[in-house]
Design an enzyme around this catalytic site. Structure first.
Site, PDB file in Angstrom:
ATOM      1  N   ALA A  75      -3.922  -3.595  -5.317  1.00  0.00           N
ATOM      2  CA  ALA A  75      -4.959  -2.632  -5.723  1.00  0.00           C
ATOM      3  C   ALA A  75      -4.576  -2.055  -7.084  1.00  0.00           C
ATOM      4  O   ALA A  75      -3.533  -1.424  -7.229  1.00  0.00           O
ATOM      5  CB  ALA A  75      -5.079  -1.519  -4.685  1.00  0.00           C
ATOM      6  N   GLY A 120      -1.259   1.753  -9.288  1.00  0.00           N
ATOM      7  CA  GLY A 120      -1.478   0.482  -8.598  1.00  0.00           C
ATOM      8  C   GLY A 120      -0.671   0.450  -7.313  1.00  0.00           C
ATOM      9  O   GLY A 120       0.107   1.376  -7.037  1.00  0.00           O
ATOM     10  N   LYS A 121      -0.852  -0.540  -6.522  1.00  0.00           N
ATOM     11  CA  LYS A 121      -0.067  -0.685  -5.284  1.00  0.00           C
ATOM     12  C   LYS A 121      -0.268  -2.082  -4.726  1.00  0.00           C
ATOM     13  O   LYS A 121      -1.339  -2.677  -4.906  1.00  0.00           O
ATOM     14  CB  LYS A 121      -0.548   0.329  -4.233  1.00  0.00           C
ATOM     15  CG  LYS A 121       0.464   0.628  -3.160  1.00  0.00           C
ATOM     16  CD  LYS A 121       1.444   1.660  -3.651  1.00  0.00           C
ATOM     17  CE  LYS A 121       2.472   2.036  -2.624  1.00  0.00           C
ATOM     18  NZ  LYS A 121       3.367   3.078  -3.170  1.00  0.00           N
ATOM     19  N   THR A 122       0.752  -2.589  -4.038  1.00  0.00           N
ATOM     20  CA  THR A 122       0.600  -3.851  -3.311  1.00  0.00           C
ATOM     21  C   THR A 122       0.886  -3.587  -1.838  1.00  0.00           C
ATOM     22  O   THR A 122       1.834  -2.861  -1.516  1.00  0.00           O
ATOM     23  CB  THR A 122       1.609  -4.910  -3.825  1.00  0.00           C
ATOM     24  OG1 THR A 122       1.327  -5.179  -5.199  1.00  0.00           O
ATOM     25  CG2 THR A 122       1.503  -6.202  -3.025  1.00  0.00           C
ATOM     26  N   ASP A 177       8.804  -0.248  -2.136  1.00  0.00           N
ATOM     27  CA  ASP A 177       8.102   0.703  -1.283  1.00  0.00           C
ATOM     28  C   ASP A 177       8.543   0.346   0.143  1.00  0.00           C
ATOM     29  O   ASP A 177       9.459  -0.469   0.330  1.00  0.00           O
ATOM     30  CB  ASP A 177       6.577   0.577  -1.457  1.00  0.00           C
ATOM     31  CG  ASP A 177       5.821   1.754  -0.853  1.00  0.00           C
ATOM     32  OD1 ASP A 177       5.732   2.794  -1.504  1.00  0.00           O
ATOM     33  OD2 ASP A 177       5.336   1.642   0.290  1.00  0.00           O
TER      34      ASP A 177
END
Ligand code: NAD
Length: 441
Positions: A75, A120-122, A177
């Site tokens: 994202a 952002g992030k995964t 994370d």
């Protein structure tokens, strides 16, 4: 629960997705702040919506099973103020909306602390029980950390290959994370051979940063210390309770205990401990390393993890899960202040309930920003080949948290709003101005 915007029809992004975006902590906060700031429904939607979401299928070769298929989401929420920044979460329950929410939170966090990154992030779905089963093993009885590391590193290799060009352009900069670690970040670096493409790199790997490991817990402890300073109380006369005794919680406890504060309770996923006279933090850290949980630590009374909300203390630090402070748990709270160590521990339903109880909340986007502030330093110094002192990194985090709190408190007082609301407004203003000047909005 209120609507994201007052417009009755679905937004353009919702039409493309063919489903409504769920109301979450950040959409509610952005929507309310946007209305106070005089933004139009369109502008609020543009600040809420992602700029890109990729759903990725990752096939990972496995010697025993041929191939393992994983699905994930990348994202990319907003890059008006800098490259998309956010960790890689490997967990069994990730989904598109959770990943997007976490990416949005990163946008706000970087903006309020003046870090020149976007959000952002995964999230990659990793379901260990079925992976064990596919390899002819039982997850419950044959837990094998080496096996899990091998599988997750192979997955990371595939992920890094797949997103290599995004990383190489410094467009999205990943970090560890939940479920991933510095070792996984070393795999990204191996793929890109550019130390500025990834942060949270392990010790001694080019561009690593001393202090990165304890950065978030340090920052949380500084946020707590600031509250006590403003209340004119001495840490040695104060108590705190923790939900979650992992990276963030245990380091925050370590630094607060160093200041003389008393930890009266700590819980994790498997159990909890309580002692009104105080718990030995270093002893508990060793016990947790040895046994995998805080449970059964000598000299304490066992408590159920759910009992943490009712513990009488000066500061409660949720440092585990999202959405746990709700309409249901707010009436149980025995604390005077909440410092959000975790991301979004206060659910949308908890926001108003907390205001009614007059409990001060130091928002996650400031309190747990230590990690991303350290990442900023790691990113910018990655190519310098010069070692930086841990104290310098920790000092920088203190300064960022102090100045973000200064600005949020000033605005909160000026407008008679909460700190969470003020921090959201400051972040939104910065992102909006950058979007505007770049002709994104
Ligand atoms: P971690 O995996 O090291 O530790 C998590 C802790 O929470 C563990 O003690 C675990 O047992 C406990 N836990 C899990 N479920 C629980 C439950 N239902 N009840 C009570 N305890 C439970 O994770 P971490 O890195 O310490 O991160 C904790 C939180 O902080 C997450 O929300 C994460 O997104 C957020 N955060 C972490 C960082 C960072 O740098 N690590 C930065 C910003 C925000």
């Amino acid at each position: 629960m209120e609507e994201i915007t007052s417009a009755p029809s679905p937004s353009a992004v919702e039409q493309v997705l063919h489903c409504p975006l769920p109301q979450t902590r950040s959409t509610v906060m952005i929507s309310r702040a946007g209305r106070r700031m005089g933004f139009s429904p369109h502008q609020i939607r543009e600040l809420t919506a992602p700029s890109e979401v990729r759903v990725v299928r990752l096939s990972v070769p496995s010697p025993k099973r041929g191939v393992m298929i994983f699905w994930g989401v990348v994202a990319l929420h907003n890059m008006a103020c800098g490259p998309y920044k956010g960790g890689v979460r490997l967990a069994s329950d990730v989904d598109l909306h959770e990943t997007l929410e976490l990416a949005r939170l990163m946008t706000l966090k970087c903006a309020v602390t003046g870090v020149e990154f976007g959000g952002g992030k995964t999230g990659i779905r990793v379901e260990w029980p079925s992976i064990y089963e596919a390899h002819g093993r039982d997850y419950e009885t044959e837990r094998d950390r080496e096996f899990e590391l091998d599988v997750s590193l192979a997955l990371m290799q595939r992920y890094a290959m797949r997103l290599r060009s995004l990383f190489k352009r410094h467009e999205y900069i990943p970090a560890p994370d939940m479920g991933s670690s510095p070792e996984h970040m070393a795999i990204v670096f191996n793929e890109t051979l550019d130390p500025a493409t990834v942060t949270g790199k392990p010790e001694n790997v080019q561009g690593w940063l001393p202090g990165r490991r304890e950065a978030t817990g340090w920052g949380v402890s500084r946020a707590v210390m600031r509250v006590w300073r403003e209340q004119h109380v001495e840490p040695r006369d104060c108590t705190f309770a923790l939900q979650g005794f992992g990276n963030v919680g245990s380091w925050a406890a370590h630094f607060l205990a160093e200041e003389g504060a008393r930890m009266v309770a700590a819980v994790d996923a498997l159990g909890g401990v309580y002692n009104a006279d105080g718990i030995d933090v270093e002893g508990l850290r060793e016990h947790t390393l040895e046994t995998g949980s805080v449970a059964d630590f000598p000299g304490t009374v066992p408590i159920d993890p759910e009992e943490i909300y009712g513990v009488e203390c000066d500061v409660f630090i949720p440092a585990a899960i999202a959405g746990c402070i709700t309409e249901r748990t707010v009436p149980q709270l025995g604390c005077k202040v909440i410092v959000e160590g975790a991301n979004m521990p206060v659910a949308p339903s908890g926001i108003d309930a907390l205001a009614d109880r007059d409990i001060l909340v130091v928002p996650d986007i400031i309190a747990n920003s230590g990690g991303v502030v350290a990442s900023m330093e790691e990113y910018s110094k990655s190519l310098s080949a010069e070692a930086i002192a841990r104290e310098t990194v920790l000092g920088m985090i203190t300064d960022r948290i102090e100045s973000a709190m200064d600005r949020a408190e000033e605005l909160a007082e000026e407008q008679d709003i909460s700190l969470v609301e003020a921090a959201t407004e400051i972040a939104m203003r910065r992102v909006y101005d950058a979007m505007r000047v770049r002709r994104f909005i």
